[in-house]
Design a protein around this motif. Structure first.
Motif, mmCIF file in Angstrom:
data_model
loop_
_atom_site.group_PDB
_atom_site.id
_atom_site.type_symbol
_atom_site.label_atom_id
_atom_site.label_comp_id
_atom_site.label_asym_id
_atom_site.label_seq_id
_atom_site.Cartn_x
_atom_site.Cartn_y
_atom_site.Cartn_z
ATOM 1 N N SER A 65 -20.489 0.704 -9.009
ATOM 2 C CA SER A 65 -20.937 1.957 -9.459
ATOM 3 C C SER A 65 -22.284 2.140 -9.130
ATOM 4 N N LYS A 119 -13.379 -4.701 -6.907
ATOM 5 C CA LYS A 119 -14.519 -4.344 -6.420
ATOM 6 C C LYS A 119 -14.581 -4.403 -4.664
ATOM 7 N N THR A 142 -22.541 3.301 -5.488
ATOM 8 C CA THR A 142 -21.970 4.518 -5.210
ATOM 9 C C THR A 142 -22.656 5.470 -5.809
ATOM 10 N N LYS A 163 -18.632 -3.421 -3.538
ATOM 11 C CA LYS A 163 -18.695 -1.998 -4.112
ATOM 12 C C LYS A 163 -19.028 -1.998 -5.612
ATOM 13 N N SER A 211 -14.386 2.090 -5.028
ATOM 14 C CA SER A 211 -15.843 2.391 -5.026
ATOM 15 C C SER A 211 -16.594 2.314 -6.310
#
Length: 302
Positions: free
Chosen positions: A215, A137, A218, A213, A141
């Protein structure tokens, strides 16, 4: 008043570390592993393998929690949901958490040693990806994809356990895991992406502040649509596998139940509330159980 009365005991801290009272994460690992075990064996795999995979799953998930909490302790203190975890809050030393994680992983490895060489070889790959995930992480991304591989490794290990027999010869390793296991793993990876994105949506505000980071970050405003797409990909891939194997109708009935559960999850996450997203994640194991039950009954009536 004695301050020790308000202090959690050492045992309770260790139990909290391994999420003893929150077994949902273990179930998320367990159901696809058992589904693969049944498919590899063409039915009931025997009590030895069943018990090894059940106990091993709980041990490795607990070990993973310990390693994850140590790796993320500096980040977790800035996240509302994780700030009071034993290592993050300083109630439990990081080295003690790592010792416990190592001990649990060692016990799981001893169980693997009672199966065959093929399973042992695959267990090293499973351990490596599990250790790598907490650090993904920081650079990836969508680290949920790394978790998806880690949480799906019970699938190739199940095939290795069945197809490798009792052999400890190297020649038994290459053919123990067929391409079918790879397709099952791919499908399951999408399921992990779905439920762990729901999990990431819970902490999105905090994660944005500390620079982690995920999901959920993102994908941005496409997060809900992506989660539903991940569910659909998982179910479609496994449906195609079932059709290719000629599985009986209970398998597809299980997938329909899983699809209905996924539809219900849409109603929980569409407004992106913390409570709704966390509830969807926490109850995801029922979706996995529906698929597993479908596999079991399909092979019984075959």
């Amino acid at each position: 008043m004695n301050s020790s009365l308000s202090q959690p005991s050492r045992l309770s801290l260790y139990l909290n570390l391994i999420r003893w009272d929150r077994p949902a994460g273990s179930y998320l690992l367990l159901w696809p592993s058992l589904s693969a075990l049944w498919l590899a064996a063409g039915g009931f795999p025997g009590w030895k393998l069943l018990l090894i995979f059940i106990v091993g799953t709980f041990l490795m998930r607990s070990a993973g929690c310990a390693v994850n909490d140590v790796a993320d302790r500096e980040f977790d203190r800035h996240v509302k949901r994780t700030a009071q975890r034993p290592v993050t809050s300083g109630q439990l030393a990081a080295r003690n958490a790592l010792w416990l994680g190592a001990a649990l992983a060692a016990i799981a490895f001893v169980l693997v040693l009672t199966i065959n060489l093929a399973t042992v070889v695959w267990s090293f790959a499973a351990l490596a990806i599990s250790i790598a995930y907490p650090y993904a992480k920081r650079v990836v991304s969508m680290p949920q994809a790394v978790l998806g591989i880690a949480f799906s490794f019970g699938i190739p290990m199940a095939f290795a356990a069945v197809n490798g027999g009792d052999s400890w010869r190297w020649e038994s390793v290459p053919g123990a895991v067929p391409p079918l296991a790879g397709w099952l793993l791919l499908g399951n990876l999408f399921w992990v992406l779905a439920y762990d994105t729901e999990y990431a949506m819970v902490d999105r505000d905090d994660d944005l502040k500390i620079g982690i980071k995920t999901s959920a970050i993102t994908l941005g405003r496409f997060d809900v649509a992506a989660v539903m797409g991940f569910y659909a990909a998982f179910l479609l891939i496994w449906a195609a596998i079932g059709a290719g194997l000629g599985l009986a109708w209970p398998f597809f009935a299980g997938l329909l139940v899983a699809a209905a559960i996924a539809g219900w999850h849409f109603t929980l996450i569409r407004d992106r509330s913390r409570d709704g997203c966390f509830k969807a994640f926490r109850l995801n194991h029922w979706l996995g159980f529906a698929v597993f039950a479908g596999v079991v009954f399909a092979l019984q009536v075959a």
